[in-house]
Design a protein around this motif. Structure first.
Motif, mmCIF file in Angstrom:
data_model
loop_
_atom_site.group_PDB
_atom_site.id
_atom_site.type_symbol
_atom_site.label_atom_id
_atom_site.label_comp_id
_atom_site.label_asym_id
_atom_site.label_seq_id
_atom_site.Cartn_x
_atom_site.Cartn_y
_atom_site.Cartn_z
ATOM 1 N N UNK A 24 -70.009 105.789 7.117
ATOM 2 C CA UNK A 24 -71.269 105.677 7.842
ATOM 3 C C UNK A 24 -71.006 105.051 9.204
ATOM 4 N N UNK A 25 -71.732 105.535 10.200
ATOM 5 C CA UNK A 25 -71.536 105.067 11.572
ATOM 6 C C UNK A 25 -72.903 104.939 12.231
ATOM 7 N N UNK A 26 -73.168 103.779 12.814
ATOM 8 C CA UNK A 26 -74.431 103.587 13.516
ATOM 9 C C UNK A 26 -74.368 104.343 14.842
ATOM 10 N N UNK A 27 -75.305 105.258 15.008
ATOM 11 C CA UNK A 27 -75.401 105.999 16.259
ATOM 12 C C UNK A 27 -76.762 106.657 16.383
ATOM 13 N N UNK A 28 -77.139 107.025 17.586
ATOM 14 C CA UNK A 28 -78.423 107.673 17.881
ATOM 15 C C UNK A 28 -79.603 106.867 17.339
ATOM 16 N N UNK A 29 -79.494 105.559 17.366
ATOM 17 C CA UNK A 29 -80.582 104.721 16.911
ATOM 18 C C UNK A 29 -80.778 104.727 15.412
ATOM 19 N N UNK A 30 -79.801 105.206 14.680
ATOM 20 C CA UNK A 30 -79.912 105.268 13.224
ATOM 21 C C UNK A 30 -78.548 105.151 12.584
ATOM 22 N N UNK A 31 -78.377 105.817 11.470
ATOM 23 C CA UNK A 31 -77.125 105.786 10.728
ATOM 24 C C UNK A 31 -76.703 107.215 10.446
ATOM 25 N N UNK A 32 -75.479 107.552 10.843
ATOM 26 C CA UNK A 32 -74.943 108.891 10.597
ATOM 27 C C UNK A 32 -73.866 108.807 9.529
ATOM 28 N N UNK A 33 -73.805 109.820 8.706
ATOM 29 C CA UNK A 33 -72.774 109.924 7.686
ATOM 30 C C UNK A 33 -71.776 110.965 8.166
ATOM 31 N N UNK A 34 -70.546 110.529 8.309
ATOM 32 C CA UNK A 34 -69.480 111.365 8.845
ATOM 33 C C UNK A 34 -68.611 111.867 7.694
ATOM 34 N N UNK A 35 -68.336 113.170 7.698
ATOM 35 C CA UNK A 35 -67.455 113.804 6.722
ATOM 36 C C UNK A 35 -66.421 114.574 7.539
ATOM 37 N N UNK A 36 -65.143 114.337 7.263
ATOM 38 C CA UNK A 36 -64.055 114.948 8.046
ATOM 39 C C UNK A 36 -64.209 114.646 9.535
ATOM 40 N N UNK A 37 -64.624 113.428 9.844
ATOM 41 C CA UNK A 37 -64.823 112.965 11.224
ATOM 42 C C UNK A 37 -65.849 113.795 11.993
ATOM 43 N N UNK A 38 -66.793 114.403 11.277
ATOM 44 C CA UNK A 38 -67.869 115.169 11.898
ATOM 45 C C UNK A 38 -69.199 114.678 11.339
ATOM 46 N N UNK A 39 -70.215 114.660 12.197
ATOM 47 C CA UNK A 39 -71.525 114.250 11.719
ATOM 48 C C UNK A 39 -72.018 115.261 10.690
ATOM 49 N N UNK A 40 -72.332 114.770 9.509
ATOM 50 C CA UNK A 40 -72.816 115.614 8.423
ATOM 51 C C UNK A 40 -74.340 115.513 8.310
ATOM 52 N N UNK A 41 -74.835 114.282 8.262
ATOM 53 C CA UNK A 41 -76.263 114.023 8.158
ATOM 54 C C UNK A 41 -76.521 112.605 8.639
ATOM 55 N N UNK A 111 -67.426 122.133 6.754
ATOM 56 C CA UNK A 111 -66.079 122.660 7.009
ATOM 57 C C UNK A 111 -65.990 123.571 8.239
ATOM 58 N N UNK A 112 -67.083 124.240 8.595
ATOM 59 C CA UNK A 112 -67.025 125.120 9.764
ATOM 60 C C UNK A 112 -67.630 124.490 11.013
ATOM 61 N N UNK A 113 -68.209 123.300 10.870
ATOM 62 C CA UNK A 113 -68.793 122.592 12.022
ATOM 63 C C UNK A 113 -67.677 122.167 12.970
ATOM 64 N N UNK A 114 -67.998 122.157 14.244
ATOM 65 C CA UNK A 114 -67.036 121.723 15.247
ATOM 66 C C UNK A 114 -67.103 120.207 15.393
ATOM 67 N N UNK A 115 -65.943 119.617 15.599
ATOM 68 C CA UNK A 115 -65.879 118.179 15.859
ATOM 69 C C UNK A 115 -66.300 117.928 17.297
#
Length: 119
Positions: A24-41, A111-115
């Motif tokens: 989990x990473x705090x960003x965009x004024x909220x909390x993002x969950x990163x999977x494979x170093x990409x924002x997932x949700x 898996x197909x999302x761009x980093x």
């Protein structure tokens, strides 16, 4: 107001049950969950709607079907909709089965999302 820790715990529980490697990473004024170093949700508190929103990165292919579901809206964080992203209001993820639906869409697209580019 900050994002809901209860909602963050629900996402963590589902990811843990599915054995998803994330952080989990705090960003965009909220909390993002990163999977494979990409924002997932993520979770974003909307001052305008006065509620927490689920930010879901689902990709353009899933967008047309997803936007028809209850509580789903274009993600217009910057004032214009972002392609492949949606906001979901609590009525769209209140039940665990609904939250799992959204997280499945996010994980299927990941898996197909761009980093994002490293600075």
């Amino acid at each position: 107001m900050a994002y809901s820790e209860y909602m963050a715990d629900r996402i963590r529980r589902i990811f843990d049950e599915k054995k998803v490697e994330y952080y989990a990473k705090k960003m965009m004024g909220g909390l993002c969950f990163m999977v494979d170093n990409k924002m997932c949700c993520g979770i974003h508190y909307s001052k305008k709607k006065e509620t927490d929103l689920l930010m879901a990165r689902i990709g353009e292919a899933a967008y047309d079907d997803a936007i028809k579901r209850d509580g789903c809206h274009p993600m217009d964080f910057t004032g214009r909709p972002m392609k492949g992203y949606v906001f979901v209001t609590p009525d769209g993820f209140d039940m665990d089965v609904d939250l799992e639906y959204w997280l499945r869409l996010c994980l299927d697209f990941n898996p197909i999302a761009k980093s994002s580019k490293k600075k």
